[in-house]
Design an enzyme around this catalytic site. Structure first.
Site, PDB file in Angstrom:
ATOM      1  N   GLU A 164       0.839  -1.193   0.000  1.00  0.00           N
ATOM      2  CA  GLU A 164       0.000   0.000   0.000  1.00  0.00           C
ATOM      3  C   GLU A 164       0.874   1.243   0.000  1.00  0.00           C
ATOM      4  OE1 GLU A 164      -2.211  -0.761   3.560  1.00  0.00           O
ATOM      5  OE2 GLU A 164      -2.904  -2.666   2.749  1.00  0.00           O
ATOM      6  N   GLU A 201      -4.847  -6.691   2.701  1.00  0.00           N
ATOM      7  CA  GLU A 201      -3.602  -7.398   3.018  1.00  0.00           C
ATOM      8  C   GLU A 201      -3.658  -8.879   2.688  1.00  0.00           C
ATOM      9  OE1 GLU A 201      -4.961  -5.062   4.925  1.00  0.00           O
ATOM     10  OE2 GLU A 201      -3.408  -3.557   5.214  1.00  0.00           O
ATOM     11  N   PHE A 208       2.256  -2.198   8.936  1.00  0.00           N
ATOM     12  CA  PHE A 208       2.584  -2.401  10.350  1.00  0.00           C
ATOM     13  C   PHE A 208       2.328  -3.875  10.650  1.00  0.00           C
ATOM     14  CE2 PHE A 208       1.780   2.077  10.123  1.00  0.00           C
ATOM     15  CZ  PHE A 208       2.499   2.687  11.135  1.00  0.00           C
ATOM     16  N   ASP A 239       1.234  -5.114  13.156  1.00  0.00           N
ATOM     17  CA  ASP A 239      -0.048  -5.175  13.850  1.00  0.00           C
ATOM     18  C   ASP A 239      -1.190  -5.587  12.929  1.00  0.00           C
ATOM     19  OD1 ASP A 239       0.627  -3.140  16.440  1.00  0.00           O
ATOM     20  OD2 ASP A 239       1.786  -2.830  14.634  1.00  0.00           O
ATOM     21  N   PHE A 240      -1.036  -5.381  11.625  1.00  0.00           N
ATOM     22  CA  PHE A 240      -2.120  -5.699  10.691  1.00  0.00           C
ATOM     23  C   PHE A 240      -2.094  -7.168  10.271  1.00  0.00           C
ATOM     24  CE2 PHE A 240      -1.376  -1.119   8.916  1.00  0.00           C
ATOM     25  CZ  PHE A 240      -1.752  -0.585  10.134  1.00  0.00           C
ATOM     26  N   HIS A 276      -0.707  -0.135  16.796  1.00  0.00           N
ATOM     27  CA  HIS A 276       0.393   0.226  15.881  1.00  0.00           C
ATOM     28  C   HIS A 276       1.754   0.194  16.575  1.00  0.00           C
ATOM     29  CE1 HIS A 276      -2.908   1.781  13.408  1.00  0.00           C
ATOM     30  NE2 HIS A 276      -2.076   1.980  12.412  1.00  0.00           N
TER      31      HIS A 276
HETATM   32  C1  LIG Z   1      -5.575  -3.243   8.019  1.00  0.00           C
HETATM   33  C2  LIG Z   1      -4.922  -1.927   7.837  1.00  0.00           C
HETATM   34  N1  LIG Z   1      -4.221  -1.687   6.716  1.00  0.00           N
HETATM   35  C3  LIG Z   1      -3.610  -0.515   6.518  1.00  0.00           C
HETATM   36  C4  LIG Z   1      -3.682   0.471   7.462  1.00  0.00           C
HETATM   37  C5  LIG Z   1      -2.973   1.809   7.261  1.00  0.00           C
HETATM   38  N2  LIG Z   1      -3.938   2.845   6.940  1.00  0.00           N
HETATM   39  C6  LIG Z   1      -4.500   3.620   7.874  1.00  0.00           C
HETATM   40  S1  LIG Z   1      -5.657   4.643   7.265  1.00  0.00           S
HETATM   41  C7  LIG Z   1      -5.388   4.075   5.686  1.00  0.00           C
HETATM   42  C8  LIG Z   1      -6.160   4.650   4.554  1.00  0.00           C
HETATM   43  C9  LIG Z   1      -7.626   4.476   4.743  1.00  0.00           C
HETATM   44  O1  LIG Z   1      -8.290   5.080   3.679  1.00  0.00           O
HETATM   45  P1  LIG Z   1      -9.864   5.289   3.718  1.00  0.00           P
HETATM   46  O2  LIG Z   1     -10.514   4.020   4.144  1.00  0.00           O
HETATM   47  O3  LIG Z   1     -10.267   5.849   2.425  1.00  0.00           O
HETATM   48  O4  LIG Z   1     -10.095   6.331   4.910  1.00  0.00           O
HETATM   49  P2  LIG Z   1      -9.629   7.843   4.978  1.00  0.00           P
HETATM   50  O5  LIG Z   1      -8.274   7.846   5.601  1.00  0.00           O
HETATM   51  O6  LIG Z   1      -9.635   8.395   3.609  1.00  0.00           O
HETATM   52  O7  LIG Z   1     -10.632   8.498   5.873  1.00  0.00           O
HETATM   53  C10 LIG Z   1      -4.417   3.090   5.673  1.00  0.00           C
HETATM   54  C11 LIG Z   1      -3.936   2.380   4.486  1.00  0.00           C
HETATM   55  C12 LIG Z   1      -4.401   0.193   8.635  1.00  0.00           C
HETATM   56  N3  LIG Z   1      -4.488   1.075   9.616  1.00  0.00           N
HETATM   57  N4  LIG Z   1      -5.018  -1.006   8.786  1.00  0.00           N
END
Ligand SMILES: Cc1ncc(C[n+]2csc(CCOP(=O)(O)OP(=O)(O)O)c2C)c(N)n1
Ligand SMILES: Cc1ncc(C[n+]2csc(CCOP(=O)(O)OP(=O)(O)O)c2C)c(N)n1
Ligand SMILES: [Mg+2]
Ligand SMILES: [Mg+2]
Lengths: 333, 321, 333, 321
Positions: C29, C70, C93, C95-96, C139
């Site tokens: 990602e 993931e 991370f 954690d995921f 995290h």
């Molecule tokens: C399972 C997981 N994968 C990746 C992340 C890292 N991460 C945190 S927010 C995010 C983007 C989320 O995008 P969206 O769902 O569009 O929400 P927005 O931030 O735009 O409100 C990512 C990839 C995470 N926290 N958990």
């Protein structure tokens, strides 16, 4: 009191708790079975029949069949626990934890701490584990060390029908998330089990043998192996202590140290993969706290560090056995 | 427009409080006064308020990493929330959770979530409780456009559909997941996914409070009446970057300007209610000032508040130490 | 040779391996970022900038941004490894892991054994772990004990920029699945790193101090803590051995036992949750094999058995520290 | 009908081999001669053959727990497979895998899978290899109607769609997942899900080999030509229960009869090719007998074969013992 199998003891615990508390619901794949079909309802009652018969008592509102979506199942169960139900969710085989582990590791197990103590999550996850059924690499694992590693979830491993009933009722009544792990090779074993409802407290290990020469620490299926080894050694004039951990988390540290210090010689028998498992956990605990009482290095009997093989002779070689335990014991006796 | 004056005031109060809260966090974070990771909701206020004004205190929501707005809309105390962001002992989670884990179960707020897609499965459970206990409540799960691809979301929509749960899924589509565009990451259409899993699915202009409110009202009432779950696909945009510290280089200047000037749900609300003669400008400005003052006070209080101590480290777990 | 940060060392390892072998692709990602936008491409280069700059060398065909799924990422990476690529997948991370663990636990880690030795799965999973950034419960975890528990996956934990580069290149060239774990608190630390490509073999721990009075065993971020403690103790006239495990699986058992036997006094410092972790694993190994050389119980310094708290003072109290390590050492010195 | 005589013979040979193999396993298992859990494919043969006849040896498939048919259709040796089911040393996985983990990478068979929904994510990777190396190959992921709800499936469809991978998703919908009906467990429609994730999606009568073959041909050719992924929703049914030992009490007698008599893909194939004068009855019977003999021989060989020994326990892992 009557003779019941491990399967029956679990079924009875569910039945009695559901009768007592209408907030208890059972959630899982084919826990009744037959949903949406023209055939028998309650067609399966769980893949090995453990929840069979509950449907007729509680109906589909409380015996809830689900799609094959373990993340949704675990999430639903923990959300239900957060908001006033007391769900018993089934993860059919513990091997499937990989498709839903986040809801356990990061959600339900952390709610209480992460939310500053305000969350109460009375969730029980029932699951099957362990080898011996020729179920191959993805249906024979133990994996309880991974749950034990995670703060916030309690880990319960009954080794016999009596404990299975008492510990399951305790799990359901407990206000923290619990994973209740059923060894699939034990379902047909039987023992005396009270007909009425009772609980066994968490964090209290069980001495199944008491002796002076050597201490065996065991859990789940390995308890019976150690009992048999103790009986064999007795014929040779050596007495053994056998400690059944019963709950891996919380852990009865006092009984473990007591059992170790009494004999100074310890063998831990664990069916899970050998690295970072319960055997190493208990060994390190004893070594850190009771070193001066030890007369020999603490020995561990575990499978080798490989996936579980399918072929029957290989699986037999893979699993802990009486022979391996007794040979290991002899190294330090 | 079905909202009375009081409700309209409440809506604007809530949106202003969210705006002020996260604007303040933006400045505090930039000034290095705040620890951790924070994700701001500025620009999406109409979604949280439009949904939550249809909920009562016993209804529940599960939020995302971008959770401050949902908390405020659901009635969490902003001072307690702010203290939490500073890691203070009487923060809303005792300082143990922080921005990503704000929760207040007494307000029906089941938690922000650091795991993308983590909330909607939990919403199933709350909805199951309501269905089992026949309470006519609903539970709402928020997630982003990025999260919409996560398997947990599909599974949750399906489960809700199969069990006919009073669960509402709200996709807050702000066009980006971190630095990745929705156009890239979403195969097919979010709305069609809802339909394909059997949900009553609607697309909503998230800059328009009234559209969110009305659509939410419709699906929430249905859910309360046993008509099952729904999906709202809310098109919105956020003013700040993904998290504080993000340079937002993946958006053009023009886009940033457009979001700020033309897609501001507060401005749009203000325009609509004044043009329709429903509320007066000075009323609205008074609300803005009150929110500002309230948040300034929350920050002052938070800065003065005590940190937790070693005594607090080992509480709220079952292991005895 | 030049001074590089841990972050730069990792970036350089990726750059050089991708230049050398066109089968190496990076999947994750925002590993480039900006996909589908009208703004900057390579906008992020990973959430903490570790893969920044690779896009301009290799383009989007080899630096592959993905949706937030993931399970699909890990599955795609392992399927690609099975069929001829040599992917480096990022789990942002660690954690995921809960949302994709099945593809690691039951798929990629088991292919080789389960398929009778016929599968080759040259997959590297890069991931961030560890505390200290006030990133809170979801995290900040370590979780490497869980991966170490699983047979079939190698676990690599570089503690410094030199090791990071050499071990990452080794990971990519290795024919088994590897999880390469980067402590997010180490990214800005720097050290001398050769400019050319080199590898560090797996299963070789690193003695960062050699002494006679006590042995510290450490990994990742805790290595530097132990080095400092050793230096402090030296001023008091006590010399220490510090062993940096570098790879948790395979494990350099010989060096561990050697390090333990030399001093007879061992402190293991592990940042992960205390139950079934690396500290217990190493302690049990030493106790089983080198008991006669031990002069005291093996001590472990770990966090308590709770989730990671957010509040800065709580997190500081939670993590292993020089103070805790030195106090523990003094108990047995 | 685009198939020539040779191809028609091959199709029938394959379907008969699958039928005979799993019928034989059914009897062996009932006689307690075989260890473990086995899931039989009888009744679904047209799906495996209709798909795999469009694949070459370098194309790949990932299978399910019900994998024998896919293996045979992809060219795995039936004797080596049978030995595996008996846990013998020269089984196709050295006896380490068993029925649920049969694989032969040299034949492009990436493995049966004990995890519902486990295969399609792996297929993405094979497809990525082909796209990266520009080889014009495709990879096919099988899954069931029950599996269609699993998040891994949605994620895989989306990823394939986003990266335009040469991946084909084949939902073998036999109406049941264990004892649960598709009607209960699938919210919405499987076909719509494919579309909602951006896939070229088709519903296919799985009892009709020719329909499977033609539709598969179309989507596989498109995938080879860079036109991206597809979903086939194949409606079929299985003769035996979920696994051997299942009493199938959730199906009515009438349904069991109907499946056996009216929905048998071999019967239907036979009828079609004879009626159209494409193949002769004695030819077809010869094929049936050859398959029977081949499988009987595989069982005899398997029973005689050696088990692995302690030497084999610790090989095929990186840990030295
Ligand atoms: C399972 C997981 N994968 C990746 C992340 C890292 N991460 C945190 S927010 C995010 C983007 C989320 O995008 P969206 O769902 O569009 O929400 P927005 O931030 O735009 O409100 C990512 C990839 C995470 N926290 N958990
Ligand atoms: C993740 C996971 N959950 C549950 C199971 C148990 N299980 C094995 S097969 C099966 C039913 C699958 O149904 P379907 O996908 O329709 O395939 P079919 O058996 O009908 O071919 C279940 C629930 C599993 N193996 N893996
Ligand atoms: Mg977004
Ligand atoms: Mg099915």
């Amino acid at each position: 009191m009557s003779l019941k199998t491990y399967r029956e003891a679990i079924n009875e615990a569910l039945l009695q708790e559901m009768q007592k508390d209408k907030n208890v619901v059972v959630i899982g794949e084919d826990v009744a079975g037959g949903a949406g079909t023209n055939g028998e309802q309650d067609a399966w009652g769980g893949v090995l029949g453990v929840t069979k018969g509950l449907l007729k008592h509680f109906g589909r509102e409380r015996i809830i069949d689900t799609p094959i979506t373990e993340t949704a199942i675990m999430g639903m169960a923990s959300g239900a626990a957060l908001t006033g139900l007391r769900p018993v969710a089934e993860l059919m085989f513990v091997d499937f934890m990989g498709v839903c582990f986040d809801q356990i590791l990061n959600q339900t197990a952390k709610f209480r701490y992460m939310f500053g103590g305000k969350a109460v999550t009375p969730l029980t996850i029932r699951t099957m584990y362990g080898g011996g059924l020729r179920a191959a690499s993805q249906h024979s694992q133990c994996l309880y060390p991974m749950f034990t590693h995670v703060p916030g979830i309690k880990v319960v491993l009954p080794s016999n029908p009596y404990d299975a009933k008492g510990l399951l009722i305790q799990s359901i009544r407990d206000n923290d998330p619990v994973i209740f792990m059923e060894h699939k090779n034990l379902y047909d074993t039987s023992g005396d089990v009270p007909d009425e409802s009772y609980t066994i407290p968490f964090g209290e290990a069980n001495f199944t043998r008491e002796g002076k020469d050597i201490t065996f620490i065991a859990m789940g299926q390995t308890v019976e192996i150690c009992n048999k080894v103790a009986d064999t050694l007795k014929k040779e004039g050596k007495t053994s202590t056998v400690l059944d951990l019963r709950t891996l988390s919380p852990l009865d540290e006092d009984s473990i140290l007591e059992a170790a210090e009494e004999t100074g010689k310890v063998v831990i028998v664990d069916e899970s993969y050998p690295r970072c498992n319960i055997a190493t956990d208990i060994s390190a605990l004893i070594c850190q706290n009771s070193f001066d009482s030890l007369k020999a290095g603490i020995k561990m009997v575990t499978p080798p560090h490989t996936p579980v093989p399918f072929s029957p002779p290989l699986e037999d070689l893979y699993l802990p056995s009486e022979e391996k335990v007794i040979n290991t014991a002899r190294e330090i006796l | 427009m079905q909202l009375n004056r009081e409700e309209l005031l409440k809506a604007y109060q809530g949106m202003c409080m969210i705006r002020e809260f996260d604007d303040a966090v933006h400045y505090e974070f930039a000034a290095d006064a705040m620890p951790g990771f924070v994700h701001l909701y500025v620009g999406e206020e109409a979604s949280a308020m439009g949904i939550c004004m249809n909920l009562n205190q016993k209804d529940t929501i599960a939020s995302t990493h971008r959770g401050h707005g949902h908390c405020i809309a659901k009635g969490c105390d902003v001072t307690d929330m702010m203290k939490e962001l500073y890691g203070k002992k009487d923060g809303i989670c005792g300082g143990k959770g922080g921005s990503m884990h704000i929760a207040d179960l007494s307000k029906g707020m089941l938690g922000a979530n650091g795991i993308v897609g983590g909330g909607p499965p939990i919403v199933l459970g709350a909805a199951l409780t309501y269905k089992t206990k026949k309470t006519n409540n609903v539970s709402v799960g928020f997630f982003g456009d990025g999260a919409s691809n996560q398997g947990s979301i599909s599974e949750s929509m399906n489960m809700a559909s199969v069990l006919k749960l009073p669960a509402i899924f709200v996709c807050e589509d702000n066009g980006y997941a971190e630095s990745t565009a929705r156009e890239y990451a979403v195969g097919g259409k979010i709305l069609d996914r809802g339909k394909a899993f059997g949900l009553d699915s609607h697309e909503v202009d998230g800059d328009n409070f009234f559209e969110v409110y009305e659509t939410a009202k419709h699906v929430i009432e249905n859910a309360r009446n046993g008509k099952g779950p729904a999906l709202l696909h809310i098109k919105t945009s956020k003013v700040y970057g993904h998290f504080e510290g993000d340079a937002i280089s993946y958006r053009t200047k023009e886009e940033n300007e457009r979001i700020k000037n033309d897609e501001d749900p507060l401005k749009i609300f203000k325009m609509k209610v004044t043009e329709a003669g429903l509320l007066e400008l000075d009323q609205l400005e008074k609300i803005e000032n009150e929110a500002k003052a309230k948040i300034k006070n929350a920050i002052d209080e938070s800065k003065k508040a005590e940190f937790p101590t070693s005594k607090d480290l080992l509480t709220d777990v079952y292991i005895k130490y």
